[in-house]
Design an enzyme around this catalytic site. Sequence first.
Site, short mmCIF file in Angstrom:
data_model
loop_
_atom_site.label_atom_id
_atom_site.label_comp_id
_atom_site.label_asym_id
_atom_site.label_seq_id
_atom_site.Cartn_x
_atom_site.Cartn_y
_atom_site.Cartn_z
N GLU A 92 43.57 43.07 51.77
CA GLU A 92 42.87 43.81 52.84
C GLU A 92 41.68 44.48 52.16
O GLU A 92 41.87 45.42 51.41
CB GLU A 92 43.76 44.90 53.45
CG GLU A 92 45.08 44.42 54.00
CD GLU A 92 44.95 43.84 55.38
OE1 GLU A 92 43.84 43.86 55.95
OE2 GLU A 92 45.96 43.35 55.90
N LYS A 139 51.72 50.71 43.28
CA LYS A 139 50.75 51.38 42.40
C LYS A 139 49.73 52.08 43.29
O LYS A 139 48.86 51.45 43.86
CB LYS A 139 50.03 50.42 41.46
CG LYS A 139 49.38 51.23 40.33
CD LYS A 139 48.16 50.62 39.71
CE LYS A 139 46.90 50.74 40.47
NZ LYS A 139 46.37 52.12 40.65
N GLY A 166 42.00 47.38 49.21
CA GLY A 166 40.97 47.96 48.34
C GLY A 166 39.67 47.21 48.49
O GLY A 166 39.43 46.53 49.51
N SER A 167 38.84 47.27 47.48
CA SER A 167 37.50 46.70 47.60
C SER A 167 37.53 45.18 47.44
O SER A 167 38.44 44.61 46.83
CB SER A 167 36.60 47.30 46.51
OG SER A 167 37.14 47.01 45.24
N THR A 168 36.50 44.55 47.98
CA THR A 168 36.41 43.09 47.91
C THR A 168 36.27 42.63 46.46
O THR A 168 36.86 41.62 46.07
CB THR A 168 35.20 42.62 48.76
OG1 THR A 168 35.50 42.94 50.13
CG2 THR A 168 34.96 41.14 48.64
N GLU A 206 28.71 47.82 51.95
CA GLU A 206 29.66 48.86 52.34
C GLU A 206 29.35 50.13 51.56
O GLU A 206 29.49 50.17 50.34
CB GLU A 206 31.09 48.40 52.04
CG GLU A 206 32.13 49.38 52.50
CD GLU A 206 33.55 48.95 52.15
OE1 GLU A 206 33.79 48.54 51.02
OE2 GLU A 206 34.41 49.04 53.05
N CYS A 240 37.81 51.66 55.86
CA CYS A 240 37.47 50.22 55.77
C CYS A 240 36.85 49.72 57.07
O CYS A 240 35.97 48.88 57.07
CB CYS A 240 38.69 49.41 55.41
SG CYS A 240 40.07 49.71 56.52
N GLY A 248 39.60 42.66 44.92
CA GLY A 248 40.38 41.59 45.58
C GLY A 248 40.10 40.24 44.95
O GLY A 248 41.02 39.44 44.70
P1 NAD Z 1 39.43 49.73 44.66
O1 NAD Z 1 39.38 48.27 44.90
O2 NAD Z 1 38.56 50.32 43.64
O3 NAD Z 1 40.92 50.17 44.25
C1 NAD Z 1 42.03 49.85 45.06
C2 NAD Z 1 43.26 49.81 44.18
O4 NAD Z 1 43.12 48.73 43.26
C3 NAD Z 1 43.50 51.07 43.36
O5 NAD Z 1 44.87 51.35 43.29
C4 NAD Z 1 42.96 50.67 41.99
O6 NAD Z 1 43.58 51.36 40.93
C5 NAD Z 1 43.33 49.20 41.95
N1 NAD Z 1 42.54 48.39 41.02
C6 NAD Z 1 41.25 48.57 40.65
N2 NAD Z 1 40.89 47.63 39.74
C7 NAD Z 1 41.97 46.84 39.53
C8 NAD Z 1 42.23 45.71 38.73
N3 NAD Z 1 41.32 45.19 37.91
N4 NAD Z 1 43.45 45.15 38.77
C9 NAD Z 1 44.42 45.64 39.58
N5 NAD Z 1 44.23 46.72 40.36
C10 NAD Z 1 43.02 47.32 40.37
O7 NAD Z 1 39.22 50.39 46.08
P2 NAD Z 1 39.18 51.94 46.45
O8 NAD Z 1 37.90 52.51 45.95
O9 NAD Z 1 40.46 52.59 46.04
O10 NAD Z 1 39.17 51.88 48.04
C11 NAD Z 1 38.03 51.63 48.77
C12 NAD Z 1 37.98 50.19 49.22
O11 NAD Z 1 39.18 49.85 49.91
C13 NAD Z 1 36.86 49.93 50.19
O12 NAD Z 1 36.21 48.73 49.87
C14 NAD Z 1 37.59 49.78 51.52
O13 NAD Z 1 36.91 49.03 52.48
C15 NAD Z 1 38.86 49.17 51.12
N6 NAD Z 1 39.90 49.38 52.13
C16 NAD Z 1 40.27 48.33 52.92
C17 NAD Z 1 41.22 48.51 53.92
C18 NAD Z 1 41.65 47.36 54.80
O14 NAD Z 1 42.68 47.47 55.45
N7 NAD Z 1 40.91 46.27 54.86
C19 NAD Z 1 41.80 49.76 54.12
C20 NAD Z 1 41.40 50.82 53.29
C21 NAD Z 1 40.44 50.61 52.30
#
Ligand code: NAD
Length: 499
Positions: A267, A191, A244-246, A401, A302, A249
């Site tokens: 991650e 996804k 994605g975001s903490t 962040e 990130c 997560g």
């Molecule tokens: P996000 O958490 O908003 O979204 C990430 C993904 O999760 C997207 O595909 C989104 O549609 C999905 N998502 C959102 N809510 C969800 C839910 N309730 N259930 C299931 N899936 C859901 O993050 P973002 O804004 O896309 O990316 C930025 C974040 O990603 C930052 O916090 C960044 O630090 C982190 N990031 C981490 C790494 C790493 O390797 N540690 C790498 C890149 C980005």
Amino acid sequence: MSTQLSHADWQKLAGDLRYETRAFIGNRFVDAASGERFATINPATGEVLAEIASCDAPDVELAVRHARDAYNRGDWSRLAPGKRKQAMLRLAELMERHKNELALLDTLDMGKPVGSSLGDMSGAIGCIRYNAETIDKVYGEVAPTGEESLGLVLREPLGVVASIVPWNFPLMMTAWKIGPALAAGNSVILKPSEKSPLSALRLAQLAQEAGLPDGVFQVLSGFGHTAGKALALSMDVDCLSFTGSTGVGKQLMQYAGQSNLKRIYLECGGKSPNLVFADCKDIDSVAENAAAAIFHNQGEVCIAGSRLLVENPIREAFIERVLAHAENMQPGDPLDPASFMGAIVDEVQHKRILDYIRQGVEEGAHLRTGGAAVSPVEGGLFVAPTIFDGVTPQMAIGREEVFGPVLSVFGFDSEEEAVAMANDSEYGLAAGLWSQDIDRIMRVSRRLHSGQVFVNNWAGGDMTVPFGGVKQSGNGRDKSHHSLEEYSELKTVWMSLAP
Ligand code: NAD
């Protein structure tokens, strides 16, 4: 960053592009069951690029069924690793052939400079190749038993893996997840972020062309709270790998607990400290690296080096050099290969960054440069490289962040103080350390609570080393053969043997 194509070449290529807008379920490109679509927008111009299929629970259910069927059928999960390798190498080859197009899709979708996207493509293709090449070199074990028994330890795929990825490195994060998961023999449902679905859908076309069997790789475009949530709550997904975001997560861990205790790798976010000691070599080059550590990819990284900790005797001179380098890292048209920074992904993120900047000023940090939206392209969302000095760990820009081009500079007087400040964070993704003293380098590297420590570089590393975080930056490891281990399970077969 330079590319062989000119600004005009990229503009022409962009004009000629055709987008896949449907989800890829069970080896077919299909609309969402509901018929719903969402717009994906080029943040550098405000233009709607395409209306994309918006998948939800019924689509997830169908894709999971196809994935499970594929796993049970065994034409991927039980295929000899050497044959999986061939199919994945074909995929890598197709990605290589369409590298410019894939790079362009990410640039148009989320605003990063095309030179940077091309670098991501090399990383993504390299990741698929690495995992393809590794999988037929992984052995099981024979346990040290007596003659009356034979104990085998086999590595088996997990089953159905769902990968949920963000928008900041759309195809590279995808490759980090699907590379090891596919190589290990799993059925994978991807996804992509709703902010950057285009390259994932193009990748699905290439996977089909490469001959991956029906249901082995599927792509569900859609939102997190619909398609993402349904995947996380599915009773028949065995593993969820997430970048994605903490905050999200944490939610996913709850979903895993509420459903089938699926294995979950996260991650997540970061607020990475970059420690500059007075004995570092060549202040000017370190300053250039420190600026790139935060301004690369518009700070939407990130592992962005967003907290710059400088030993006080060199602090002012160092900041002066960082300011000079930041001047050369201004945002520009993402289709211009000469642009260092591109556009911010969307209005929400743009506003969030500007809100943090305003809060930094209100909380008393000293704004040294930037701090405002700029418009190198009409209708686009851009923020100038921004540097605050005199930041304290209590300020929002010192702790949270921002995920934008905002650097917070702190001063320190001793190694102990620097380590304490660096570790004073809920995150632990990356840390940098600049010094020529090998004893200090080893001491400090060991004391930093961080998944990776970069010594006299920022963001170094290739496919041979694992990547991931500690604390609230997450728990999984992408890259290296360790990521392959994460997508497989050990099975013990104990045989009794006749004397
Ligand atoms: P996000 O958490 O908003 O979204 C990430 C993904 O999760 C997207 O595909 C989104 O549609 C999905 N998502 C959102 N809510 C969800 C839910 N309730 N259930 C299931 N899936 C859901 O993050 P973002 O804004 O896309 O990316 C930025 C974040 O990603 C930052 O916090 C960044 O630090 C982190 N990031 C981490 C790494 C790493 O390797 N540690 C790498 C890149 C980005």
